[in-house]
Design an enzyme around this catalytic site. Structure first.
Site, PDB file in Angstrom:
ATOM      1  N   ARG A  34       0.843  -1.215   0.000  1.00 28.96           N
ATOM      2  CA  ARG A  34       0.000   0.000   0.000  1.00 28.96           C
ATOM      3  C   ARG A  34       0.868   1.250   0.000  1.00 28.96           C
ATOM      4  NH1 ARG A  34      -2.153   2.565   4.461  1.00 28.96           N
ATOM      5  NH2 ARG A  34      -2.100   0.675   5.714  1.00 28.96           N
TER       6      ARG A  34
ATOM      7  N   LYS B 253      -7.202   5.900 -19.439  1.00 29.64           N
ATOM      8  CA  LYS B 253      -7.497   6.336 -20.813  1.00 29.64           C
ATOM      9  C   LYS B 253      -6.331   5.998 -21.744  1.00 29.64           C
ATOM     10  CE  LYS B 253     -10.908   8.115 -18.478  1.00 29.64           C
ATOM     11  NZ  LYS B 253     -12.059   7.325 -18.154  1.00 29.64           N
TER      12      LYS B 253
ATOM     13  N   TYR C  40     -13.540  17.644 -15.723  1.00 29.98           N
ATOM     14  CA  TYR C  40     -14.155  16.321 -15.568  1.00 29.98           C
ATOM     15  C   TYR C  40     -15.160  16.347 -14.402  1.00 29.98           C
ATOM     16  CZ  TYR C  40     -14.792  11.457 -14.409  1.00 29.98           C
ATOM     17  OH  TYR C  40     -15.354  10.251 -14.092  1.00 29.98           O
TER      18      TYR C  40
ATOM     19  N   ASP D  33      -5.026  18.531 -15.513  1.00 27.41           N
ATOM     20  CA  ASP D  33      -5.424  17.170 -15.867  1.00 27.41           C
ATOM     21  C   ASP D  33      -5.046  17.006 -17.346  1.00 27.41           C
ATOM     22  OD1 ASP D  33      -6.813  14.913 -16.726  1.00 27.41           O
ATOM     23  OD2 ASP D  33      -8.521  15.271 -15.396  1.00 27.41           O
TER      24      ASP D  33
HETATM   25  C1  LIG Z   1     -10.340  14.064 -18.061  1.00 27.65           C
HETATM   26  C2  LIG Z   1     -10.573  13.037 -17.001  1.00 27.65           C
HETATM   27  N1  LIG Z   1     -10.001  13.180 -15.810  1.00 27.65           N
HETATM   28  C3  LIG Z   1     -10.182  12.282 -14.816  1.00 27.65           C
HETATM   29  C4  LIG Z   1     -10.997  11.192 -14.991  1.00 27.65           C
HETATM   30  C5  LIG Z   1     -11.186  10.221 -13.857  1.00 27.65           C
HETATM   31  O1  LIG Z   1     -10.435   9.069 -14.096  1.00 27.65           O
HETATM   32  P1  LIG Z   1     -10.849   7.604 -13.594  1.00 27.65           P
HETATM   33  O2  LIG Z   1     -12.140   7.245 -14.252  1.00 27.65           O
HETATM   34  O3  LIG Z   1      -9.688   6.759 -14.011  1.00 27.65           O
HETATM   35  O4  LIG Z   1     -11.014   7.685 -12.112  1.00 27.65           O
HETATM   36  C6  LIG Z   1     -11.625  10.992 -16.217  1.00 27.65           C
HETATM   37  C7  LIG Z   1     -12.502   9.815 -16.417  1.00 27.65           C
HETATM   38  O5  LIG Z   1     -13.321   9.763 -17.304  1.00 27.65           O
HETATM   39  C8  LIG Z   1     -11.414  11.944 -17.247  1.00 27.65           C
HETATM   40  O6  LIG Z   1     -12.003  11.812 -18.445  1.00 27.65           O
END
Ligand SMILES: Cc1ncc(COP(=O)(O)O)c(C=O)c1O
Length: 392
Positions: free
Chosen positions: A60, A210, A113, A185
Site C-alpha cells: 500500500r 485512458k 471532468y 489534468d
Molecule cells: C479528463 C478526465 N479526468 C479524470 C478522470 C477520472 O479518471 P478515472 O475514471 O480513471 O477515475 C476521467 C474519467 O473519465 C477523465 O475523463
C-alpha cells in the site's frame, strides 16, 4: 513420526522470493502485500529512507512494479517524481487531500471532468475547503478569482468535452506569481502531445485508464511533479489507501510502451473524422483543436505536438438528434470512457456531465445535442462511414 506440517512450511519458504540469476526484460508483477527484512538494522535503514526509497515494506506504501511505472511516468512528463493510484479519481482526491487543509480555497475551471467538480463541490466542501469555479474564458488568467487563501488552481486543456484550450505557460506563470499551485489534468492530451511541466505547470494529473494504458481494461491514475509536492501527496495516498494494484500497474507499463505509436494514429484518425463531420448535414459544430475553425486552434498549435483523439459534435436537432444518432452507430461502441483502441461514443449530458444543472452546463459550454467521440485505431474510412450513416 515426522512432522509433515513443519516440513512443508519450510519448503514453501525456500521456494519464495527473488530468483537470483534471472534478468527479466520487463519488470515483473511483484504480487506481494509485504516485503521481508533480514534484520532489525535493515528495517531501521528502510524506515530512515522513507517509502519513496530503494527498499520496500508494504505494497500500500510502495511496490517495485509500481515504482518502475512511476519512474517511467516521471520521465515522459519530465517531472522529478510520480505516484500512481487505483484510478484517476484516486489521483485527484489524494492530490487535493495531500495539498489542502480546512480553510483553503481552490480555483477550478468549470470545464472540468465531472468527478473532479463533484469532489470539490460536495465532498471537500464538507471538510472546509471552498472552491470558486471559473468560466473557460476566465481560466485563461485565473488571478481575478484568487484570494489570500487560494492554494490550488485546477484546470484542463483541452477540456472535456468541448476541447477548449488555454495558454498553459501563461496560466502557469500567473499561478506561480501568486504562489498558487497549478495542477493540470493532462488525460486528454497525453505526454506525447503536450508536456505541461515543461511549460511551467507544477503538477500533471492523468487518468491512466485512458490513453496511457490504452486498452480499456484497467482503471488507474497518476500525478507527476516536483519531489516536495509529490512527497506530500505520497503521505495522503498511504493513509487514504488509493494505491494501484501491481497487476494493473504491469498492464499500464505495457500500454505505455506503445503510447507514441497509438497516439500518432489517434491524432490522424480524429483529424479525418473531424474534417468529414464538418461536411455532414445537421451538424451545428465540430469541436476539434486541430481544425482551423476551432476557437483555440492557434493556442493548441503552439503548445501541442498533436491534437489528440477526442472529437465532439454538436447536433442542430438537440438531444433527440443526438440520441437517434447514438442508437444508430455500428462501429463506434456506445460506452463511457475514452482513450482505448476501440472507438467509443458518449452523450456528455448522461455521462461525464450527468446531473449538472443548466447553469453548470452553460458555464462549461456543454449542450444537450453533443456526442463525444473517442476516436480509436480502426480504419478511418470505416469510422467516417459509420458516423455518416448514423447522422443521415
Ligand atoms: C479528463 C478526465 N479526468 C479524470 C478522470 C477520472 O479518471 P478515472 O475514471 O480513471 O477515475 C476521467 C474519467 O473519465 C477523465 O475523463
Amino acid at each position: 513420526m515426522k512432522d509433515s506440517r513443519r516440513l512443508s512450511t519450510r519448503a514453501i519458504h525456500v521456494a519464495e522470493g527473488a530468483a537470483p540469476g534471472a534478468r527479466p526484460l520487463t519488470t515483473p508483477i511483484y504480487e506481494t502485500s509485504t516485503f521481508v527484512f533480514d534484520s532489525a538494522a535493515d528495517l531501521e535503514a528502510h524506515v530512515a529512507d522513507g517509502d519513496g526509497g530503494a527498499t520496500y515494506m508494504y505494497s500500500r506504501y510502495a511496490n517495485p512494479t509500481l515504482s518502475s511505472l512511476e519512474a517511467k511516468l516521471a520521465s515522459i512528463e519530465e517531472g522529478e517524481a510520480a505516484l500512481v493510484f487505483g484510478s484517476g479519481m484516486g489521483a485527484v482526491s489524494s492530490t487535493l487531500v495531500g495539498l489542502l487543509s480546512a480553510g483553503d480555497h481552490v480555483v477550478c475551471s468549470a470545464s472540468i471532468y465531472g468527478g473532479t467538480l463533484h469532489l470539490l463541490q460536495t465532498l471537500l466542501g464538507r471538510f472546509g475547503v471552498t472552491t470558486t469555479f471559473v468560466h473557460h474564458e476566465e481560466s485563461r488568467d485565473p488571478r481575478a478569482a484568487f484570494t489570500a487563501q487560494t492554494e490550488v488552481f485546477w484546470f484542463e486543456s483541452p477540456t472535456n468535452p468541448t476541447l477548449r484550450c488555454v495558454d498553459i505557460a501563461r496560466v502557469a506563470e500567473a499561478c506561480r506569481a501568486a504562489g498558487v499551485t497549478s495542477v493540470i489534468d493532462n488525460t486528454f492530451a497525453t505526454p506525447c502531445n503536450q508536456q505541461p511541466l515543461t511549460l511551467g505547470v507544477d503538477l500533471v494529473m492523468h487518468s491512466l485508464t485512458k490513453y496511457i494504458n490504452g486498452h480499456s481494461d484497467v482503471t488507474a491514475g497518476a500525478i507527476v511533479g516536483d519531489r516536495a509536492r509529490i512527497d506530500a501527496i505520497r503521505g495522503a495516498r498511504k493513509l487514504l489507501g488509493t494505491m494501484l494494484d501491481p497487476a494493473a500497474g504491469f498492464a499500464v507499463s505495457r500500454g505505455l510502451k506503445t503510447l507514441e505509436v497509438r497516439m500518432a494514429r489517434h491524432n490522424a484518425n480524429a483529424m479525418a473524422v473531424a474534417e468529414a463531420l464538418q461536411q455532414v448535414e445537421g451538424v451545428a459544430a465540430v469541436y476539434y483543436p486541430g481544425l482551423p475553425s476551432h476557437p483555440d486552434h492557434a493556442i493548441a498549435a503552439r503548445q501541442m505536438r498533436g491534437f489528440g483523439g477526442m472529437v465532439t459534435v454538436d447536433l442542430a436537432g438537440g438531444f433527440e438528434a443526438a440520441r437517434r444518432a447514438y442508437d444508430r452507430l455500428q462501429v463506434f461502441q456506445r460506452a463511457a470512457s475514452l482513450g482505448g483502441v476501440e472507438s467509443l461514443c458518449s452523450l456528455p449530458v448522461l455521462t461525464s456531465q450527468a446531473g449538472w444543472s443548466d447553469a453548470q452546463l452553460a458555464q462549461a459550454g456543454v449542450t444537450r445535442g453533443m456526442l463525444r467521440l473517442s476516436v480509436g485505431l480502426e480504419d478511418p474510412a470505416d469510422l467516417v462511414d459509420d458516423l455518416r450513416q448514423a447522422l443521415a
